[in-house]
Design a protein around this motif. Sequence first.
Motif, mmCIF file in Angstrom:
data_model
loop_
_atom_site.group_PDB
_atom_site.id
_atom_site.type_symbol
_atom_site.label_atom_id
_atom_site.label_comp_id
_atom_site.label_asym_id
_atom_site.label_seq_id
_atom_site.Cartn_x
_atom_site.Cartn_y
_atom_site.Cartn_z
ATOM 1 N N GLN A 1 20.814 37.679 37.816
ATOM 2 C CA GLN A 1 19.890 38.807 37.670
ATOM 3 C C GLN A 1 20.581 40.125 38.034
ATOM 4 O OE1 GLN A 1 16.798 38.884 36.391
ATOM 5 N NE2 GLN A 1 16.868 41.098 36.619
ATOM 6 N N ARG A 2 21.339 40.146 39.137
ATOM 7 C CA ARG A 2 22.046 41.379 39.532
ATOM 8 C C ARG A 2 23.130 41.740 38.513
ATOM 9 N NH1 ARG A 2 22.540 39.089 45.098
ATOM 10 N NH2 ARG A 2 24.741 39.117 44.621
ATOM 11 N N GLY A 3 23.817 40.729 37.951
ATOM 12 C CA GLY A 3 24.800 40.987 36.909
ATOM 13 C C GLY A 3 24.148 41.569 35.666
ATOM 14 N N PHE A 4 23.004 41.017 35.288
ATOM 15 C CA PHE A 4 22.267 41.522 34.134
ATOM 16 C C PHE A 4 21.822 42.964 34.365
ATOM 17 C CE2 PHE A 4 18.502 42.077 31.487
ATOM 18 C CZ PHE A 4 18.986 41.658 30.252
ATOM 19 N N GLU A 5 21.360 43.264 35.556
ATOM 20 C CA GLU A 5 20.936 44.628 35.891
ATOM 21 C C GLU A 5 22.102 45.608 35.793
ATOM 22 O OE1 GLU A 5 19.182 44.125 39.746
ATOM 23 O OE2 GLU A 5 17.369 43.189 38.913
ATOM 24 N N ALA A 6 23.279 45.208 36.276
ATOM 25 C CA ALA A 6 24.461 46.074 36.187
ATOM 26 C C ALA A 6 24.847 46.298 34.725
ATOM 27 C CB ALA A 6 25.632 45.461 36.960
ATOM 28 N N LEU A 7 24.785 45.248 33.898
ATOM 29 C CA LEU A 7 25.110 45.397 32.470
ATOM 30 C C LEU A 7 24.107 46.284 31.756
ATOM 31 C CD1 LEU A 7 26.229 41.795 31.493
ATOM 32 C CD2 LEU A 7 27.661 43.811 31.796
ATOM 33 N N THR A 8 22.836 46.162 32.113
ATOM 34 C CA THR A 8 21.810 47.019 31.516
ATOM 35 C C THR A 8 22.070 48.476 31.874
ATOM 36 O OG1 THR A 8 20.212 45.212 31.605
ATOM 37 C CG2 THR A 8 19.325 47.442 31.367
ATOM 38 N N GLU A 9 22.454 48.722 33.106
ATOM 39 C CA GLU A 9 22.782 50.083 33.544
ATOM 40 C C GLU A 9 23.987 50.620 32.767
ATOM 41 O OE1 GLU A 9 24.196 52.348 37.603
ATOM 42 O OE2 GLU A 9 22.978 50.529 37.795
ATOM 43 N N ILE A 10 25.007 49.787 32.594
ATOM 44 C CA ILE A 10 26.194 50.208 31.823
ATOM 45 C C ILE A 10 25.808 50.510 30.386
ATOM 46 C CG2 ILE A 10 28.430 49.463 30.909
ATOM 47 C CD1 ILE A 10 28.717 47.783 33.533
ATOM 48 N N GLN A 11 24.979 49.654 29.796
ATOM 49 C CA GLN A 11 24.548 49.862 28.411
ATOM 50 C C GLN A 11 23.819 51.202 28.276
ATOM 51 O OE1 GLN A 11 21.711 47.005 26.890
ATOM 52 N NE2 GLN A 11 22.497 47.303 24.819
ATOM 53 N N ASN A 12 22.938 51.505 29.219
ATOM 54 C CA ASN A 12 22.223 52.777 29.187
ATOM 55 C C ASN A 12 23.181 53.960 29.331
ATOM 56 O OD1 ASN A 12 19.785 51.445 28.866
ATOM 57 N ND2 ASN A 12 19.330 51.447 31.057
ATOM 58 N N LEU B 1 29.627 56.624 37.396
ATOM 59 C CA LEU B 1 28.493 55.699 37.358
ATOM 60 C C LEU B 1 28.867 54.392 36.643
ATOM 61 C CD1 LEU B 1 25.542 58.142 36.549
ATOM 62 C CD2 LEU B 1 26.091 57.078 38.753
ATOM 63 N N ILE B 2 29.659 54.504 35.554
ATOM 64 C CA ILE B 2 30.107 53.318 34.821
ATOM 65 C C ILE B 2 31.034 52.467 35.700
ATOM 66 C CG2 ILE B 2 31.578 52.568 32.900
ATOM 67 C CD1 ILE B 2 30.304 54.788 31.210
ATOM 68 N N ILE B 3 31.928 53.127 36.433
ATOM 69 C CA ILE B 3 32.833 52.407 37.341
ATOM 70 C C ILE B 3 32.034 51.684 38.422
ATOM 71 C CG2 ILE B 3 34.602 52.706 39.129
ATOM 72 C CD1 ILE B 3 35.796 54.934 37.315
ATOM 73 N N ASP B 4 31.047 52.366 38.985
ATOM 74 C CA ASP B 4 30.224 51.764 40.032
ATOM 75 C C ASP B 4 29.481 50.535 39.492
ATOM 76 O OD1 ASP B 4 28.835 51.735 42.668
ATOM 77 O OD2 ASP B 4 27.091 52.154 41.386
ATOM 78 N N ALA B 5 28.879 50.653 38.322
ATOM 79 C CA ALA B 5 28.129 49.530 37.743
ATOM 80 C C ALA B 5 29.072 48.372 37.368
ATOM 81 C CB ALA B 5 27.331 49.993 36.528
ATOM 82 N N SER B 6 30.254 48.692 36.857
ATOM 83 C CA SER B 6 31.238 47.648 36.541
ATOM 84 C C SER B 6 31.670 46.910 37.802
ATOM 85 C CB SER B 6 32.470 48.251 35.852
ATOM 86 O OG SER B 6 32.155 48.763 34.589
ATOM 87 N N ASN B 7 31.894 47.656 38.868
ATOM 88 C CA ASN B 7 32.258 47.036 40.148
ATOM 89 C C ASN B 7 31.156 46.094 40.637
ATOM 90 O OD1 ASN B 7 34.753 48.252 40.363
ATOM 91 N ND2 ASN B 7 34.000 49.968 41.568
ATOM 92 N N ARG B 8 29.897 46.524 40.504
ATOM 93 C CA ARG B 8 28.787 45.666 40.922
ATOM 94 C C ARG B 8 28.711 44.408 40.063
ATOM 95 N NH1 ARG B 8 24.227 48.422 39.963
ATOM 96 N NH2 ARG B 8 25.217 50.396 39.487
ATOM 97 N N PHE B 9 28.941 44.554 38.741
ATOM 98 C CA PHE B 9 28.912 43.398 37.850
ATOM 99 C C PHE B 9 29.964 42.373 38.262
ATOM 100 C CE2 PHE B 9 30.569 41.151 34.126
ATOM 101 C CZ PHE B 9 29.437 40.442 33.760
ATOM 102 N N PHE B 10 31.214 42.828 38.427
ATOM 103 C CA PHE B 10 32.293 41.887 38.736
ATOM 104 C C PHE B 10 32.256 41.391 40.184
ATOM 105 C CE2 PHE B 10 34.153 43.775 34.867
ATOM 106 C CZ PHE B 10 34.295 42.594 34.147
ATOM 107 N N THR B 11 31.454 42.022 41.027
ATOM 108 C CA THR B 11 31.254 41.520 42.383
ATOM 109 C C THR B 11 30.348 40.295 42.361
ATOM 110 O OG1 THR B 11 31.576 43.698 43.368
ATOM 111 C CG2 THR B 11 30.356 42.081 44.681
ATOM 112 N N VAL B 12 29.324 40.313 41.509
ATOM 113 C CA VAL B 12 28.378 39.185 41.479
ATOM 114 C C VAL B 12 28.707 38.152 40.404
ATOM 115 C CG1 VAL B 12 26.501 40.496 42.510
ATOM 116 C CG2 VAL B 12 26.701 40.419 40.031
ATOM 117 N N ILE B 13 29.472 38.526 39.370
ATOM 118 C CA ILE B 13 29.897 37.614 38.311
ATOM 119 C C ILE B 13 31.423 37.528 38.386
ATOM 120 C CG2 ILE B 13 29.866 37.083 35.849
ATOM 121 C CD1 ILE B 13 27.056 37.211 37.072
ATOM 122 N N PRO B 14 31.959 36.520 39.063
ATOM 123 C CA PRO B 14 33.405 36.438 39.286
ATOM 124 C C PRO B 14 34.203 36.387 37.983
ATOM 125 C CG PRO B 14 32.249 34.799 40.595
ATOM 126 C CD PRO B 14 31.252 35.381 39.656
#
Length: 149
Positions: free
Chosen positions: A33-44, A59-72
């Motif tokens: 769910q957190r990975g999906f939220e980060a991807l949705t933010e990146i898409q927006n 903002l894109i860097i921050d969201a990418s970092n969050r995505f790869f933190t929860v999705i190894p």
Amino acid sequence: MLFNVEAYRSAIMEFEINMSEMPLGKLSKSSIQRGFEALTEIQNLVTSNVHDPSYKESLIIDASNRFFTVIPSIHPHVIRDEDDLKSKHMDKPPQGKHSTKVLGMKIPQKSEFAKWRDEVVVPCGKPVASNIKASELMFNEYIVYNTTQ
């Protein structure tokens, strides 16, 4: 012999599977769910018209970092465009279901698909390039999540 290591290695090489790029463990429902939220933010952000490019980039860097933190991943990077975003995007499972399809860089040769009971088409055959340019996966995967794990 129950398990022949050489036969296994041979099969892995034949299918061009890089074992070092295989999934890195189980994912919990909250991680997905957190990975999906980060991807949705990146898409927006990718599709938005933010006036300050450096602010948008941060903002894109921050969201990418969050995505790869929860999705190894063994290839974490900044997700900057639609193609890269599509390769990471995990569709939400249908209501009441616990599975999704993730696209890979190779698909089975369509001319080699097999028909099985009741005309069920089984996608099998020699791996060929798909239209996915960047993906963490070599092949498509149907991922079934057991939320009780």
